[in-house]
Scaffold this motif. Structure first.
Motif, PDB file in Angstrom:
ATOM      1  N   MET A 154       0.826  -1.206   0.000  1.00  0.00           N
ATOM      2  CA  MET A 154       0.000   0.000   0.000  1.00  0.00           C
ATOM      3  C   MET A 154       0.863   1.260   0.000  1.00  0.00           C
ATOM      4  SD  MET A 154      -2.890   1.677   0.116  1.00  0.00           S
ATOM      5  CE  MET A 154      -4.204   0.551   0.580  1.00  0.00           C
ATOM      6  N   ARG A 155       1.888   1.275   0.894  1.00  0.00           N
ATOM      7  CA  ARG A 155       2.714   2.477   0.990  1.00  0.00           C
ATOM      8  C   ARG A 155       3.543   2.691  -0.270  1.00  0.00           C
ATOM      9  NH1 ARG A 155       5.218   1.137   6.702  1.00  0.00           N
ATOM     10  NH2 ARG A 155       3.976  -0.740   6.484  1.00  0.00           N
ATOM     11  N   ARG A 156       4.019   1.599  -0.857  1.00  0.00           N
ATOM     12  CA  ARG A 156       4.767   1.731  -2.104  1.00  0.00           C
ATOM     13  C   ARG A 156       3.855   2.198  -3.232  1.00  0.00           C
ATOM     14  NH1 ARG A 156       8.759  -3.611  -1.924  1.00  0.00           N
ATOM     15  NH2 ARG A 156      10.234  -2.726  -0.408  1.00  0.00           N
ATOM     16  N   ARG A 157       2.637   1.700  -3.241  1.00  0.00           N
ATOM     17  CA  ARG A 157       1.700   2.131  -4.268  1.00  0.00           C
ATOM     18  C   ARG A 157       1.361   3.606  -4.099  1.00  0.00           C
ATOM     19  NH1 ARG A 157      -4.192  -0.521  -4.633  1.00  0.00           N
ATOM     20  NH2 ARG A 157      -4.455   0.805  -2.800  1.00  0.00           N
ATOM     21  N   ALA A 158       1.188   4.033  -2.857  1.00  0.00           N
ATOM     22  CA  ALA A 158       0.895   5.444  -2.599  1.00  0.00           C
ATOM     23  C   ALA A 158       2.034   6.327  -3.085  1.00  0.00           C
ATOM     24  CB  ALA A 158       0.658   5.661  -1.106  1.00  0.00           C
TER      25      ALA A 158
ATOM     26  N   GLY B 115       7.576  16.024  -0.123  1.00  0.00           N
ATOM     27  CA  GLY B 115       7.060  16.216  -1.479  1.00  0.00           C
ATOM     28  C   GLY B 115       5.550  16.142  -1.533  1.00  0.00           C
ATOM     29  N   VAL B 116       4.976  15.167  -0.837  1.00  0.00           N
ATOM     30  CA  VAL B 116       3.512  15.047  -0.802  1.00  0.00           C
ATOM     31  C   VAL B 116       2.898  16.266  -0.115  1.00  0.00           C
ATOM     32  CG1 VAL B 116       1.575  13.699   0.079  1.00  0.00           C
ATOM     33  CG2 VAL B 116       3.579  12.529  -0.850  1.00  0.00           C
ATOM     34  N   THR B 117       3.513  16.685   0.976  1.00  0.00           N
ATOM     35  CA  THR B 117       3.009  17.857   1.698  1.00  0.00           C
ATOM     36  C   THR B 117       3.075  19.107   0.829  1.00  0.00           C
ATOM     37  OG1 THR B 117       3.785  16.884   3.780  1.00  0.00           O
ATOM     38  CG2 THR B 117       3.266  19.233   3.790  1.00  0.00           C
TER      39      THR B 117
ATOM     40  N   ARG C 110       4.252   9.945  10.179  1.00  0.00           N
ATOM     41  CA  ARG C 110       3.501  11.193  10.179  1.00  0.00           C
ATOM     42  C   ARG C 110       4.345  12.391   9.762  1.00  0.00           C
ATOM     43  NH1 ARG C 110      -1.344   9.266   9.530  1.00  0.00           N
ATOM     44  NH2 ARG C 110      -1.954   7.781  11.154  1.00  0.00           N
ATOM     45  N   VAL C 111       3.628  13.420   9.365  1.00  0.00           N
ATOM     46  CA  VAL C 111       4.282  14.685   9.031  1.00  0.00           C
ATOM     47  C   VAL C 111       4.743  15.350  10.318  1.00  0.00           C
ATOM     48  CG1 VAL C 111       3.917  16.997   8.087  1.00  0.00           C
ATOM     49  CG2 VAL C 111       2.945  15.000   6.926  1.00  0.00           C
ATOM     50  N   THR C 112       5.993  15.732  10.353  1.00  0.00           N
ATOM     51  CA  THR C 112       6.566  16.373  11.529  1.00  0.00           C
ATOM     52  C   THR C 112       6.881  17.838  11.205  1.00  0.00           C
ATOM     53  OG1 THR C 112       8.815  15.772  10.876  1.00  0.00           O
ATOM     54  CG2 THR C 112       7.596  14.178  12.225  1.00  0.00           C
TER      55      THR C 112
ATOM     56  N   ALA D 232      -2.639  10.118   0.789  1.00  0.00           N
ATOM     57  CA  ALA D 232      -1.274   9.616   0.975  1.00  0.00           C
ATOM     58  C   ALA D 232      -0.749   9.933   2.371  1.00  0.00           C
ATOM     59  CB  ALA D 232      -0.353  10.218  -0.081  1.00  0.00           C
ATOM     60  N   LEU D 233      -1.056  11.104   2.881  1.00  0.00           N
ATOM     61  CA  LEU D 233      -0.571  11.472   4.209  1.00  0.00           C
ATOM     62  C   LEU D 233      -1.334  10.734   5.308  1.00  0.00           C
ATOM     63  CD1 LEU D 233      -0.047  15.313   3.717  1.00  0.00           C
ATOM     64  CD2 LEU D 233       1.715  13.538   3.833  1.00  0.00           C
TER      65      LEU D 233
END
Length: 208
Positions: free
Chosen positions: A1-5, A88-90, A134-136, A127-128
């Protein structure tokens, strides 16, 4: 899942930037020519005061794609743990909010806003939320720094590519003009030689 995301980061970006690929150049030219009504303050922004060529914008998109691709690859390799991927996602999500605010500010369409609610924001939120890492505060700092820097770098590359192509075009035209002039001179010289030869051949006959 995480790799796909992580892999889907590039897919979501590509779907979004397909809109910008076709829309940015024509839209900025329409604004510069007054065919699109935007507030007076917006016309003072260099990006809107000077139209952007398609090749410059598309070169910038390709450069940005390389950065997004590196973030997606880092995320896939670390199963979402990479700081670069999470930043990058953020940053991708923040830039989507920027698209919405830009359209509100100009009271109309801006390139990229159509696909923002379809690809940018849904992907970033999903994705997040599904990433256990988590985002820090550090992630936010990297995102806040990388977003303007990556935009500046990609557009600088786009400008450099455009200048390089313009120089090549001018050099090609100059070479073509030189070759054409040289060919014309050779043709003229050949014609003159033929004329002189014909006159010389007739002269003895005239004497007789």
């Amino acid at each position: 899942m995480r790799r796909r995301a992580a892999a889907l980061l590039f897919a979501a970006w590509a779907a979004h930037d397909a809109e910008e690929w076709f829309a940015v150049g024509p839209w900025t030219r329409a604004v510069a020519e007054g065919r699109v009504d935007v507030p007076a303050w917006a016309r003072r922004i260099p990006f809107l005061r000077e139209p952007t060529s398609d090749r410059r914008q598309r070169a910038a998109i390709v450069a940005m794609g390389a950065l997004i691709g590196s973030a997606a690859a880092a995320g896939a390799a670390t199963r979402g743990r990479s700081q670069w991927y999470r930043a990058g996602v953020t940053a991708y999500g923040i830039h989507g909010v920027g698209h919405l605010l830009a359209s509100v500010a100009v009271r109309g369409y801006t390139p990229g806003v159509a696909t923002t609610p379809l690809t940018v924001l849904p992907y970033a939120v999903w994705a997040l939320r599904t990433n256990p890492h988590r985002v820090t505060a550090r992630t936010l700092a990297v995102a806040a720094t990388s977003l303007p820097v990556s935009l500046a770098v990609s557009h600088a590359i786009g400008g450099a590519v455009e200048r390089r192509l313009d120089q090549g075009w001018r050099a090609s035209n100059s070479a073509s003009a030189t070759a054409s002039a040289s060919a014309s001179r050779r043709t003229w010289a050949s014609s003159a030689w033929c004329t002189r030869s014909a006159l010389a051949a007739r002269s003895p006959q005239s004497d007789r």
